[in-house]
Write a protein that holds these residues in place. Structure first.
Motif, PDB file in Angstrom:
ATOM      1  N   TRP A 287       0.842  -1.203   0.000  1.00  0.00           N
ATOM      2  CA  TRP A 287       0.000   0.000   0.000  1.00  0.00           C
ATOM      3  C   TRP A 287       0.878   1.254   0.000  1.00  0.00           C
ATOM      4  CZ3 TRP A 287      -4.097   2.556  -1.115  1.00  0.00           C
ATOM      5  CH2 TRP A 287      -4.355   3.775  -0.528  1.00  0.00           C
ATOM      6  N   THR A 288       1.958   1.236   0.775  1.00  0.00           N
ATOM      7  CA  THR A 288       2.849   2.395   0.839  1.00  0.00           C
ATOM      8  C   THR A 288       3.462   2.669  -0.524  1.00  0.00           C
ATOM      9  OG1 THR A 288       3.314   1.928   3.165  1.00  0.00           O
ATOM     10  CG2 THR A 288       4.866   3.361   2.017  1.00  0.00           C
ATOM     11  N   ALA A 289       3.968   1.639  -1.184  1.00  0.00           N
ATOM     12  CA  ALA A 289       4.556   1.799  -2.513  1.00  0.00           C
ATOM     13  C   ALA A 289       3.513   2.301  -3.505  1.00  0.00           C
ATOM     14  CB  ALA A 289       5.155   0.486  -2.990  1.00  0.00           C
ATOM     15  N   LYS A 290       2.305   1.790  -3.390  1.00  0.00           N
ATOM     16  CA  LYS A 290       1.231   2.225  -4.289  1.00  0.00           C
ATOM     17  C   LYS A 290       0.928   3.706  -4.100  1.00  0.00           C
ATOM     18  CE  LYS A 290      -3.218   0.651  -5.934  1.00  0.00           C
ATOM     19  NZ  LYS A 290      -4.128  -0.471  -5.921  1.00  0.00           N
ATOM     20  N   LEU A 291       0.834   4.114  -2.846  1.00  0.00           N
ATOM     21  CA  LEU A 291       0.564   5.517  -2.545  1.00  0.00           C
ATOM     22  C   LEU A 291       1.711   6.402  -3.042  1.00  0.00           C
ATOM     23  CD1 LEU A 291      -1.429   7.445  -1.199  1.00  0.00           C
ATOM     24  CD2 LEU A 291      -0.325   6.943   0.982  1.00  0.00           C
ATOM     25  N   LEU A 292       2.933   6.018  -2.759  1.00  0.00           N
ATOM     26  CA  LEU A 292       4.086   6.797  -3.210  1.00  0.00           C
ATOM     27  C   LEU A 292       4.165   6.876  -4.734  1.00  0.00           C
ATOM     28  CD1 LEU A 292       6.692   5.563  -0.596  1.00  0.00           C
ATOM     29  CD2 LEU A 292       5.928   7.929  -0.878  1.00  0.00           C
ATOM     30  N   SER A 293       3.754   5.808  -5.413  1.00  0.00           N
ATOM     31  CA  SER A 293       3.816   5.798  -6.875  1.00  0.00           C
ATOM     32  C   SER A 293       2.837   6.789  -7.499  1.00  0.00           C
ATOM     33  CB  SER A 293       3.547   4.386  -7.420  1.00  0.00           C
ATOM     34  OG  SER A 293       2.164   4.052  -7.322  1.00  0.00           O
ATOM     35  N   LYS A 294       1.860   7.228  -6.718  1.00  0.00           N
ATOM     36  CA  LYS A 294       0.872   8.193  -7.224  1.00  0.00           C
ATOM     37  C   LYS A 294       1.368   9.628  -7.137  1.00  0.00           C
ATOM     38  CE  LYS A 294      -3.043   5.206  -6.380  1.00  0.00           C
ATOM     39  NZ  LYS A 294      -4.345   5.046  -5.769  1.00  0.00           N
ATOM     40  N   GLY A 295       2.521   9.824  -6.497  1.00  0.00           N
ATOM     41  CA  GLY A 295       3.144  11.139  -6.463  1.00  0.00           C
ATOM     42  C   GLY A 295       2.887  11.911  -5.183  1.00  0.00           C
ATOM     43  N   PRO A 296       3.700  12.947  -4.976  1.00  0.00           N
ATOM     44  CA  PRO A 296       3.611  13.740  -3.746  1.00  0.00           C
ATOM     45  C   PRO A 296       2.258  14.416  -3.535  1.00  0.00           C
ATOM     46  CG  PRO A 296       5.624  14.242  -4.939  1.00  0.00           C
ATOM     47  CD  PRO A 296       4.807  13.362  -5.821  1.00  0.00           C
ATOM     48  N   GLU A 297       1.629  14.827  -4.613  1.00  0.00           N
ATOM     49  CA  GLU A 297       0.338  15.507  -4.471  1.00  0.00           C
ATOM     50  C   GLU A 297      -0.716  14.574  -3.893  1.00  0.00           C
ATOM     51  OE1 GLU A 297       2.157  15.407  -7.285  1.00  0.00           O
ATOM     52  OE2 GLU A 297       2.842  17.497  -7.482  1.00  0.00           O
ATOM     53  N   LYS A 298      -0.757  13.336  -4.357  1.00  0.00           N
ATOM     54  CA  LYS A 298      -1.716  12.358  -3.837  1.00  0.00           C
ATOM     55  C   LYS A 298      -1.393  12.023  -2.386  1.00  0.00           C
ATOM     56  CE  LYS A 298      -5.182   9.546  -4.050  1.00  0.00           C
ATOM     57  NZ  LYS A 298      -6.539  10.061  -4.134  1.00  0.00           N
ATOM     58  N   CYS A 299      -0.106  11.923  -2.071  1.00  0.00           N
ATOM     59  CA  CYS A 299       0.293  11.650  -0.683  1.00  0.00           C
ATOM     60  C   CYS A 299      -0.162  12.794   0.226  1.00  0.00           C
ATOM     61  CB  CYS A 299       1.800  11.453  -0.589  1.00  0.00           C
ATOM     62  SG  CYS A 299       2.402   9.981  -1.466  1.00  0.00           S
ATOM     63  N   ALA A 300      -0.024  14.028  -0.235  1.00  0.00           N
ATOM     64  CA  ALA A 300      -0.463  15.188   0.544  1.00  0.00           C
ATOM     65  C   ALA A 300      -1.982  15.190   0.701  1.00  0.00           C
ATOM     66  CB  ALA A 300       0.005  16.480  -0.124  1.00  0.00           C
ATOM     67  N   GLU A 301      -2.683  14.853  -0.361  1.00  0.00           N
ATOM     68  CA  GLU A 301      -4.148  14.784  -0.300  1.00  0.00           C
ATOM     69  C   GLU A 301      -4.600  13.739   0.726  1.00  0.00           C
ATOM     70  OE1 GLU A 301      -7.647  13.033  -3.142  1.00  0.00           O
ATOM     71  OE2 GLU A 301      -6.053  14.167  -4.135  1.00  0.00           O
ATOM     72  N   LYS A 302      -3.969  12.587   0.717  1.00  0.00           N
ATOM     73  CA  LYS A 302      -4.327  11.521   1.651  1.00  0.00           C
ATOM     74  C   LYS A 302      -4.030  11.941   3.091  1.00  0.00           C
ATOM     75  CE  LYS A 302      -5.897   7.441   2.516  1.00  0.00           C
ATOM     76  NZ  LYS A 302      -7.329   7.305   2.626  1.00  0.00           N
ATOM     77  N   PHE A 303      -2.896  12.618   3.312  1.00  0.00           N
ATOM     78  CA  PHE A 303      -2.579  13.138   4.634  1.00  0.00           C
ATOM     79  C   PHE A 303      -3.672  14.097   5.094  1.00  0.00           C
ATOM     80  CE2 PHE A 303      -0.751  16.713   7.042  1.00  0.00           C
ATOM     81  CZ  PHE A 303      -0.481  16.062   8.223  1.00  0.00           C
ATOM     82  N   GLY A 304      -4.102  14.977   4.213  1.00  0.00           N
ATOM     83  CA  GLY A 304      -5.161  15.919   4.560  1.00  0.00           C
ATOM     84  C   GLY A 304      -6.461  15.231   4.927  1.00  0.00           C
TER      85      GLY A 304
END
Length: 101
Positions: A22-39
């Motif tokens: 799951w972590t690799a999948k999330l990271l593969s979507k890019g920093p913007e998606k990671c920031a969105e998920k954090f939010g």
């Protein structure tokens, strides 16, 4: 598990197969998606804090911390650099620190 352990696991997953992590999948979507998920996770934690449900807040807080570390990893910000910034601020009044920005 410490935050350092979790940060190391997340860093290692940057090169893992997104189909197996799951972590690799999330990271593969890019920093913007990671920031969105954090939010999203932060909002969920806020909701539980307002409701006063300690167990749900504990769970959501864990999600927030995990997703914060993923977001940092996505931008190559190391946990030790964040910790060094916190150490730099230690002993400084929060009011004074805020005014200095």
């Amino acid at each position: 598990m410490t935050l350092d352990d979790l940060a190391a696991i997340i860093a290692a997953r940057k090169t893992a197969d997104p189909e197996s992590s799951w972590t690799a999948k999330l990271l593969s979507k890019g920093p913007e998606k990671c920031a969105e998920k954090f939010g999203e996770e932060a909002v969920e934690a806020i909701i539980e804090a307002v409701k006063g449900d300690k167990d749900r807040l504990t769970s959501e807080a864990a999600d927030v911390i995990y997703h914060l570390l993923v977001m940092l990893a996505a931008r190559d910000v190391r946990l030790e650099d964040v910790m060094a910034e916190l150490a730099r601020r230690q002993g400084t009044s929060g009011i004074a620190e805020k005014a200095s920005r």
